[in-house]
Design a protein around this motif. Structure first.
Motif, short mmCIF file in Angstrom:
data_model
loop_
_atom_site.label_atom_id
_atom_site.label_comp_id
_atom_site.label_asym_id
_atom_site.label_seq_id
_atom_site.Cartn_x
_atom_site.Cartn_y
_atom_site.Cartn_z
N LEU A 230 21.43 4.20 -3.63
CA LEU A 230 20.21 4.88 -4.04
C LEU A 230 19.14 4.60 -3.00
O LEU A 230 18.86 3.43 -2.69
N HIS A 231 18.56 5.65 -2.42
CA HIS A 231 17.45 5.46 -1.49
C HIS A 231 16.26 4.93 -2.30
O HIS A 231 15.77 5.60 -3.20
N ALA A 232 15.83 3.69 -1.97
CA ALA A 232 14.90 3.00 -2.86
C ALA A 232 13.47 2.91 -2.33
O ALA A 232 12.70 2.08 -2.78
N ASP A 233 13.12 3.77 -1.38
CA ASP A 233 11.76 3.74 -0.83
C ASP A 233 11.21 5.16 -0.74
O ASP A 233 11.03 5.71 0.35
N PRO A 234 10.91 5.77 -1.89
CA PRO A 234 10.55 7.20 -1.89
C PRO A 234 9.09 7.49 -1.58
O PRO A 234 8.38 8.08 -2.37
N HIS A 235 8.60 7.02 -0.40
CA HIS A 235 7.25 7.45 -0.04
C HIS A 235 7.34 8.53 1.04
O HIS A 235 8.33 8.61 1.78
N PHE B 196 16.22 3.66 5.91
CA PHE B 196 17.19 3.18 4.93
C PHE B 196 17.11 1.66 4.79
O PHE B 196 18.08 1.01 4.44
N GLY B 197 15.91 1.11 5.05
CA GLY B 197 15.72 -0.33 4.91
C GLY B 197 15.81 -0.79 3.47
O GLY B 197 16.23 -1.92 3.21
N ALA B 198 15.41 0.06 2.54
CA ALA B 198 15.45 -0.30 1.12
C ALA B 198 16.41 0.62 0.40
O ALA B 198 16.14 1.82 0.25
N ILE C 77 16.02 1.30 -10.63
CA ILE C 77 16.17 2.73 -10.92
C ILE C 77 14.87 3.28 -11.48
O ILE C 77 14.41 4.37 -11.10
N HIS C 78 14.26 2.52 -12.39
CA HIS C 78 13.00 2.94 -13.01
C HIS C 78 11.90 3.07 -11.96
O HIS C 78 11.18 4.08 -11.92
N ARG C 79 11.79 2.07 -11.07
CA ARG C 79 10.74 2.09 -10.05
C ARG C 79 10.93 3.25 -9.08
O ARG C 79 9.97 3.95 -8.73
N VAL C 80 12.17 3.49 -8.66
CA VAL C 80 12.43 4.58 -7.72
C VAL C 80 12.17 5.93 -8.39
O VAL C 80 11.61 6.85 -7.76
N GLY D 297 0.82 -1.21 0.00
CA GLY D 297 0.00 0.00 0.00
C GLY D 297 0.84 1.25 0.00
O GLY D 297 0.53 2.23 -0.68
N GLN D 298 1.95 1.23 0.76
CA GLN D 298 2.86 2.38 0.76
C GLN D 298 3.47 2.58 -0.62
O GLN D 298 3.57 3.71 -1.11
N ALA D 299 3.90 1.49 -1.26
CA ALA D 299 4.49 1.60 -2.59
C ALA D 299 3.46 2.12 -3.59
O ALA D 299 3.76 2.98 -4.44
N LEU D 300 2.22 1.64 -3.48
CA LEU D 300 1.17 2.07 -4.40
C LEU D 300 0.78 3.52 -4.15
O LEU D 300 0.44 4.25 -5.09
#
Length: 442
Positions: A282-287, A304-306, A407-410, A69-72
Motif C-alpha cells: 500500500l502506498h502510504a504517503d498520499p500527499h 515509495f519511501g513509505a 490503512i485508516h491514516r492512508v 507538515g506534508q502529512a498535515l
C-alpha cells in the motif's frame, strides 16, 4: 559549530517558540473574554493567529517538521475556509519544496554513496535541485549505462543528518498538541507523530525504497492508467530512477481543469485500492507532491519511501462491512466491528446509532458517481469532532485496532487529496473491482 548542528539549533529554537506564542494568544483570548467579546470571535482570532505562526514555521523547516507538515497538509481541506484559505499556498509549498542543499554537500554525498568517480556515471548532472522534500532532494541528470546509452533520470539524495533531524523535530512537535486542537478541535496529532517516528528508519533506507519501487513497477508494468518509474541504481542514501515528466498534483489542485482534477482523483483512488491485491503493498504517503499527471493521461508515482506491506491484500472485512452498512444491516455491521476489535465484545452499544455514525462516511461510494469537496469534508470533520455531536459521543466507545491504523491514516489522507482536487469519479465501481467483499447492493 558545523552547518548541520547550527541548522538543528535554529530549527529547534523555532519549534520551541511555537508553544510560547500559543500560550500568549490563549491569555489574550482569556483577557478578551473578561471584557465581554464573544467567545466565537475570540476563538476564530486565536485559531487564525496560531495557524499563521504554525504554518510559517513548518514551511521553513526540513526534517521531521516538514515531514509532519506534508502529512498535515493533506487534511487542509477539512479546516474552516477562513483559516485554510490564507495558508493554502504555504501548505502546498510543503508538498513540493524546501531550502536546497548546497552543491558541495550534494557532491560529497554522491562520492560517499556512488564512489569517488561518481561523475563518470552521468553524462550530465544538474546541481540545482528539481524538487526537495523532508529528508532529501531530487536532481535531474543524464545517466550513462555501461553500454554507453543515456537516459534522463531523477537522483534522490538524502540530507546529511536527516535521521537525527527527523527524530529531534518529531520530539519537539509532539509537545504541540494543544496548538493543533486550537486550529481544528478534535484533531489528535499524537498517533500521526507516533506512526511517523516508526517509519523513519524505513524511509531513510533508500535501498529498501528501491525494493518497494521495483515491486510496484513489476505489478504495474505496461498499465494503461498507472506509471511507476524504473529503478536505475540504489545506494543507502542515493536513489536513481527514471525521470517522470508530468504536471504535479499540487499544480492541478491550484489551477487544473475539471477534467484533470477528475482524472487525477479517479487514478489516485485506483492506485490506493488496487496496489494491495496487485503488489502486496500500500502506498502510504498520499500527499500531492508524490504524484504527477502525465501527458498521456496516466498517473505517475514518484516516491515509495513509505509503504505498508500487505501480502494478503486489503483485509476482506473492510469491504464486507462497508457493503453491509450501505444496505442498512445495522446488527450485522456491529457484529463485524466486534469481530475485528472496533467494538468491545462486552460493551452494549446501539446498533442503529453505530450505523448512523458510519453511514455518512460512505456517501462517496453509495452512488455510481460522487464529487469530493472541501465542504463535504468539513461537514464530516465537524460531525465527528464536535463534542456536542452524537457521532462524537459514540466514537468514544469505538476503538481503532493497531492492524488498521495505517490503512485508516492512508485512507483519510487520500480522501483529503480527493477533496483538494474536488474530483468526481465512479468510486463505487473502483471499490467493486478492487476491494474484497464489497457489494453495495444485495
Amino acid at each position: 559549530m558545523t552547518d548541520i548542528p547550527r541548522r538543528a539549533v535554529s530549527r529547534t529554537a523555532k519549534l520551541a517558540a511555537l508553544p510560547l506564542g500559543f500560550a500568549g494568544r490563549t491569555v489574550l483570548g482569556m483577557g478578551k473574554r473578561v471584557t465581554g467579546i464573544a467567545s466565537d470571535v475570540i476563538s476564530a482570532e486565536i485559531q487564525q493567529r496560531t495557524a499563521e505562526q504554525l504554518f510559517s514555521v513548518l514551511g521553513q523547516l526540513k526534517g521531521g517538521a516538514m515531514k509532519f507538515g506534508q502529512a498535515l497538509s493533506v487534511f487542509e481541506a477539512a479546516l474552516p475556509e477562513e483559516i485554510a484559505a490564507p495558508y493554502r499556498q504555504a501548505l502546498t509549498k510543503l508538498q513540493e519544496a524546501a531550502p536546497p542543499l548546497p552543491a558541495a554537500s550534494v557532491h560529497k554525498v554522491l562520492a560517499e554513496q556512488l564512489g569517488p568517480q561518481w561523475r563518470d556515471r552521468f553524462a550530465e548532472f544538474d546541481d540545482s535541485p528539481a524538487a526537495a522534500a523532508s529528508i532529501g532532494q531530487v536532481h535531474r541528470a543524464v545517466w550513462r549505462d555501461p553500454s554507453g546509452d543515456t537516459r534522463i533520470v531523477a537522483v534522490k539524495i538524502q540530507y546529511p543528518g536527516a535521521g537525527e533531524a527527523l527524530l529531534a523535530d518529531l520530539k519537539q512537535l509532539s509537545r504541540l498538541g494543544g496548538m493543533f486542537r486550537a486550529i481544528q478541535p478534535g484533531l489528535d496529532v499524537k498517533p500521526l507523530l507516533a506512526e511517523l517516528r516508526e517509519r523513519i528508519t524505513e524511509e531513510l533506507d533508500y535501498e529498501l525504497e528501491a525494493e518497494s519501487q521495483r515491486a510496484f513497477a513489476a505489478a504495474y508494468a505496461d498499465d494503461p492508467e498507472i506509471f511507476i518509474p524504473e529503478v536505475v541504481s540504489a545506494a543507502p542514501r542515493v536513489l536513481v530512477t527514471e525521470w517522470v515528466e508530468g504536471t504535479p498534483l499540487a499544480e492541478i489542485i491550484r489551477e487544473g481543469s475539471e477534467e484533470q482534477r477528475d482524472q487525477a482523483g479517479r487514478l489516485m483512488a485506483t492506485l490506493h485500492l488496487s496496489a494491495p491485491p496487485r503488489a502486496g503493498l500500500l502506498h502510504a504517503d498520499p500527499h500531492p507532491g508524490n504524484f504527477r499527471l502525465l501527458p498521456d493521461g496516466r498517473l505517475g508515482v514518484i516516491d515509495f519511501g513509505a509503504v505498508a506491506r500487505m501480502p494478503e491484500g486489503t483485509p476482506e472485512p473492510i469491504g464486507r462491512l462497508a457493503g453491509l452498512a450501505l444496505r442498512g444491516e445495522a446488527e450485522a455491521v456491529v457484529a463485524g466491528l466486534r469481530e475485528e476489535g472496533f467494538v468491545s465484545q462486552s460493551e452494549e452499544i446501539d446498533a442503529q446509532a453505530v450505523l448512523d455514525f458510519v453511514r455518512p462516511m460512505l456517501d462517496p461510494v453509495a452512488e455510481e458517481e460522487f464529487r469530493f469537496t472541501r465542504a463535504w469534508l468539513r461537514a464530516e470533520a465537524t460531525r465527528l469532532a464536535s463534542p456536542r455531536s452524537p457521532a462524537y459521543q459514540l466514537s468514544r466507545h469505538l476503538n481503532l485496532p493497531p492492524s488498521y491504523l495505517l490503512i485508516h491514516r492512508v485512507t483519510l489522507g487520500s480522501i483529503g487529496v480527493l477533496c483538494q482536487l474536488e474530483a468526481k469519479a465512479p468510486y463505487q465501481a473502483i471499490l467493486e473491482r478492487w476491494l474484497p467483499g464489497f457489494a453495495p447492493t444485495s
